[in-house]
Design a protein around this motif. Structure first.
Motif, PDB file in Angstrom:
ATOM      1  N   GLY A  67       0.666  -1.290  -0.266  1.00 52.86           N
ATOM      2  CA  GLY A  67      -0.081  -0.143  -0.019  1.00 52.86           C
ATOM      3  C   GLY A  67       0.726   1.342  -0.079  1.00 52.86           C
ATOM      4  N   ARG A  68       0.087   2.360   0.670  1.00 46.91           N
ATOM      5  CA  ARG A  68       0.607   3.731   0.372  1.00 46.91           C
ATOM      6  C   ARG A  68       1.514   3.958   1.733  1.00 46.91           C
ATOM      7  N   PHE A  69       2.714   4.702   1.555  1.00 47.25           N
ATOM      8  CA  PHE A  69       3.697   4.912   2.601  1.00 47.25           C
ATOM      9  C   PHE A  69       2.857   5.920   3.470  1.00 47.25           C
ATOM     10  N   GLY A  70       3.107   5.744   4.809  1.00 44.79           N
ATOM     11  CA  GLY A  70       2.409   6.830   5.748  1.00 44.79           C
ATOM     12  C   GLY A  70       3.466   7.331   6.626  1.00 44.79           C
ATOM     13  N   GLY A  71       4.508   7.231   6.468  1.00 44.86           N
ATOM     14  CA  GLY A  71       5.629   8.246   7.090  1.00 44.86           C
ATOM     15  C   GLY A  71       6.437   7.311   7.899  1.00 44.86           C
ATOM     16  N   ALA A  72       7.538   7.746   8.335  1.00 44.77           N
ATOM     17  CA  ALA A  72       8.549   7.004   9.540  1.00 44.77           C
ATOM     18  C   ALA A  72       8.652   7.739  10.560  1.00 44.77           C
ATOM     19  N   ASP A  73       8.811   7.349  11.814  1.00 46.86           N
ATOM     20  CA  ASP A  73       8.914   7.866  13.101  1.00 46.86           C
ATOM     21  C   ASP A  73      10.113   7.367  13.582  1.00 46.86           C
ATOM     22  N   THR A  74      11.197   8.426  14.225  1.00 48.08           N
ATOM     23  CA  THR A  74      12.186   7.946  14.949  1.00 48.08           C
ATOM     24  C   THR A  74      11.817   7.710  16.485  1.00 48.08           C
ATOM     25  N   THR A  75      12.150   6.697  17.155  1.00 45.64           N
ATOM     26  CA  THR A  75      11.980   6.549  18.583  1.00 45.64           C
ATOM     27  C   THR A  75      12.999   7.075  19.450  1.00 45.64           C
ATOM     28  N   SER A  76      12.579   7.145  20.790  1.00 43.09           N
ATOM     29  CA  SER A  76      13.705   7.850  21.487  1.00 43.09           C
ATOM     30  C   SER A  76      15.031   6.962  21.611  1.00 43.09           C
ATOM     31  N   THR A  77      14.935   5.728  21.210  1.00 43.07           N
ATOM     32  CA  THR A  77      16.178   4.855  21.064  1.00 43.07           C
ATOM     33  C   THR A  77      16.978   4.617  19.716  1.00 43.07           C
ATOM     34  N   GLY A  78      16.436   5.637  18.886  1.00 43.45           N
ATOM     35  CA  GLY A  78      17.107   5.657  17.860  1.00 43.45           C
ATOM     36  C   GLY A  78      16.521   4.567  16.758  1.00 43.45           C
ATOM     37  N   ARG A  79      15.603   3.868  16.839  1.00 50.08           N
ATOM     38  CA  ARG A  79      14.956   2.990  16.222  1.00 50.08           C
ATOM     39  C   ARG A  79      14.060   3.622  15.094  1.00 50.08           C
ATOM     40  N   THR A  80      13.513   3.147  14.168  1.00 48.27           N
ATOM     41  CA  THR A  80      12.586   3.780  13.059  1.00 48.27           C
ATOM     42  C   THR A  80      11.291   2.862  12.965  1.00 48.27           C
ATOM     43  N   VAL A  81       9.998   3.555  12.910  1.00 50.26           N
ATOM     44  CA  VAL A  81       8.903   2.870  12.795  1.00 50.26           C
ATOM     45  C   VAL A  81       8.269   3.273  11.406  1.00 50.26           C
ATOM     46  N   TRP A  82       8.320   2.389  10.564  1.00 52.81           N
ATOM     47  CA  TRP A  82       7.929   2.589   9.278  1.00 52.81           C
ATOM     48  C   TRP A  82       6.186   2.223   9.088  1.00 52.81           C
ATOM     49  N   HIS A  83       5.468   3.267   8.296  1.00 50.64           N
ATOM     50  CA  HIS A  83       4.180   3.086   8.146  1.00 50.64           C
ATOM     51  C   HIS A  83       3.477   2.864   6.801  1.00 50.64           C
ATOM     52  N   TRP A  84       2.647   1.679   6.660  1.00 45.45           N
ATOM     53  CA  TRP A  84       2.225   1.515   5.479  1.00 45.45           C
ATOM     54  C   TRP A  84       0.763   1.139   5.557  1.00 45.45           C
ATOM     55  N   ARG A  85      -0.056   1.418   4.512  1.00 41.81           N
ATOM     56  CA  ARG A  85      -1.426   1.023   4.688  1.00 41.81           C
ATOM     57  C   ARG A  85      -2.047   0.913   3.298  1.00 41.81           C
ATOM     58  N   GLU A  86      -2.662  -0.320   3.110  1.00 41.75           N
ATOM     59  CA  GLU A  86      -3.205  -1.030   1.951  1.00 41.75           C
ATOM     60  C   GLU A  86      -4.716  -1.091   2.079  1.00 41.75           C
ATOM     61  N   ASP A  87      -5.387   0.115   1.270  1.00 41.83           N
ATOM     62  CA  ASP A  87      -6.832   0.244   1.305  1.00 41.83           C
ATOM     63  C   ASP A  87      -7.835  -0.693   0.653  1.00 41.83           C
ATOM     64  N   ALA A  88      -7.116  -1.611  -0.382  1.00 42.10           N
ATOM     65  CA  ALA A  88      -7.818  -2.309  -1.124  1.00 42.10           C
ATOM     66  C   ALA A  88      -7.919  -3.651  -0.390  1.00 42.10           C
ATOM     67  N   LYS A  89      -8.726  -4.747  -0.514  1.00 44.18           N
ATOM     68  CA  LYS A  89      -8.848  -5.963   0.134  1.00 44.18           C
ATOM     69  C   LYS A  89      -7.972  -6.795  -0.583  1.00 44.18           C
ATOM     70  N   ILE A  90      -6.948  -7.566   0.170  1.00 45.88           N
ATOM     71  CA  ILE A  90      -6.013  -8.376  -0.475  1.00 45.88           C
ATOM     72  C   ILE A  90      -6.080  -9.635   0.208  1.00 45.88           C
ATOM     73  N   PRO A  91      -5.483 -10.829  -0.149  1.00 40.49           N
ATOM     74  CA  PRO A  91      -5.523 -12.081   0.521  1.00 40.49           C
ATOM     75  C   PRO A  91      -4.367 -12.009   1.553  1.00 40.49           C
ATOM     76  N   VAL A  92      -4.559 -12.519   2.416  1.00 37.21           N
ATOM     77  CA  VAL A  92      -3.529 -12.756   3.601  1.00 37.21           C
ATOM     78  C   VAL A  92      -2.233 -13.277   2.931  1.00 37.21           C
ATOM     79  N   TYR A  93      -2.029 -14.031   2.346  1.00 40.63           N
ATOM     80  CA  TYR A  93      -0.894 -14.467   1.875  1.00 40.63           C
ATOM     81  C   TYR A  93      -0.075 -13.447   1.041  1.00 40.63           C
ATOM     82  N   THR A  94      -0.585 -12.184   0.606  1.00 41.11           N
ATOM     83  CA  THR A  94       0.096 -11.269  -0.159  1.00 41.11           C
ATOM     84  C   THR A  94       0.683 -10.145   1.081  1.00 41.11           C
ATOM     85  N   MET A  95       0.076 -10.210   2.087  1.00 37.61           N
ATOM     86  CA  MET A  95       0.352  -9.278   3.071  1.00 37.61           C
ATOM     87  C   MET A  95       1.752  -9.536   3.622  1.00 37.61           C
TER      88      MET A  95
END
Length: 285
Positions: A172-200
């Motif tokens: 899906g669509r990129f929703g941004g990336a956040d940096t945590t207090s420990t320096g790690r990064t959290v990447w956000h994605w979202r797919e708004d079309a219904k898809i099979p679980v095996y392609t998630m």
């Protein structure tokens, strides 16, 4: 056993990849998964929190999800309240939450453990640590609780926590990336079309990203290991935007938000995942 159930069993025995609708649980329709996953800096143990939004179809039974019993479930919160749950038994997790037919409910399962399949934390062809999902045909339940059958499609979103310097991709669509207090990064994605679980799927590691334009208004990119970025951008995918444009005219509009071509280190090589096609890592070398 009825004749249709017997036929389903015989079909599965002769073709393990066959999609047998008879085996689908009729009680619930999964609408959306939100998969929050923490990829460790070292080792292969993950922590996850998967939120499942679902509609009750019939009856008042509990929510039953496919989930690998190698994982430990730490807690389950349903519609804001903690609920009881038996530990995973025979690959099934029972969430003791009930609702009348037609009601939409939500449950979040918090868990930890080492994936035995489906999600691979391993060194790539260059000896660099990477993480890639490989779910086909019904192996997603080895890393997140789900209705792991191709016929129960749903939308999906991700919050993928990775070491500093890594990139992470999902459907899906990129929703941004956040940096945590420990320096790690959290990447956000979202797919708004219904898809099979095996392609998630998700993929993560030190990656180079090359934008290659649009076909029919769909942005396309190439995700490679840094060592292989020059080869990938040098020609193999040059016509990919044109292909999307041609097939959109011939068959119908491309139904997703983007198309990423991803070099990956998985179990079987490549996989035509929705919006993020995984290719064998050795095809780029």
């Amino acid at each position: 056993m009825g004749s249709s159930s017997l036929l389903a069993v015989l079909l599965q025995l002769t073709d393990p990849l066959a999609i047998v609708v008879d085996w689908i649980r009729p009680d619930h329709d999964i609408l959306h998964y939100h998969i929050a996953i923490d990829i460790p800096d070292t080792g292969t143990a993950i922590r996850g929190a998967t939120t499942v939004r679902y509609r009750v179809r019939e009856g008042l039974g509990p929510l039953i999800l496919d989930f690998d019993d190698r994982f430990t479930v730490d807690s389950v919160v349903a519609n804001g309240a903690a609920v009881s749950f038996p530990q995973i038994d025979n690959g099934m997790l029972q969430v003791n939450h009930w609702g009348a037919p037609g009601v939409t409910l939500q449950a979040t399962i918090h868990y930890h453990g080492v994936p035995a399949d489906g999600l691979f934390i391993r060194d790539n062809v260059h000896g660099e640590r990477t993480v890639f999902a490989d779910n086909f045909p019904d192996r997603a339940h080895h890393w997140f609780p789900s209705e792991d059958h191709p016929s129960d499609k749903a939308t999906v979103s991700y919050a993928i926590a990775v070491p500093a310097g890594w990139r992470a991709i999902g459907n899906g669509r990129f929703g941004g990336a956040d940096t945590t207090s420990t320096g790690r990064t959290v990447w956000h994605w979202r797919e708004d079309a219904k898809i099979p679980v095996y392609t998630m799927v998700i993929g993560a590691g030190r990656m180079a990203v090359t934008e290659i334009g649009q076909g029919s208004g769909i942005p396309q990119s190439i995700w490679t290991f840094p060592e292989d970025s020059a080869y990938a951008a040098g020609g193999p995918f040059a016509r990919a935007p044109d292909m999307v444009q041609v097939y959109s005219r011939m068959i119908g509009p491309y139904p997703y938000e983007k198309l990423a071509h991803v070099q990956s280190s998985t179990r079987f090589g490549g996989m035509e995942n929705s919006t993020a096609i995984f290719y064998s890592e050795r095809a780029f070398a």
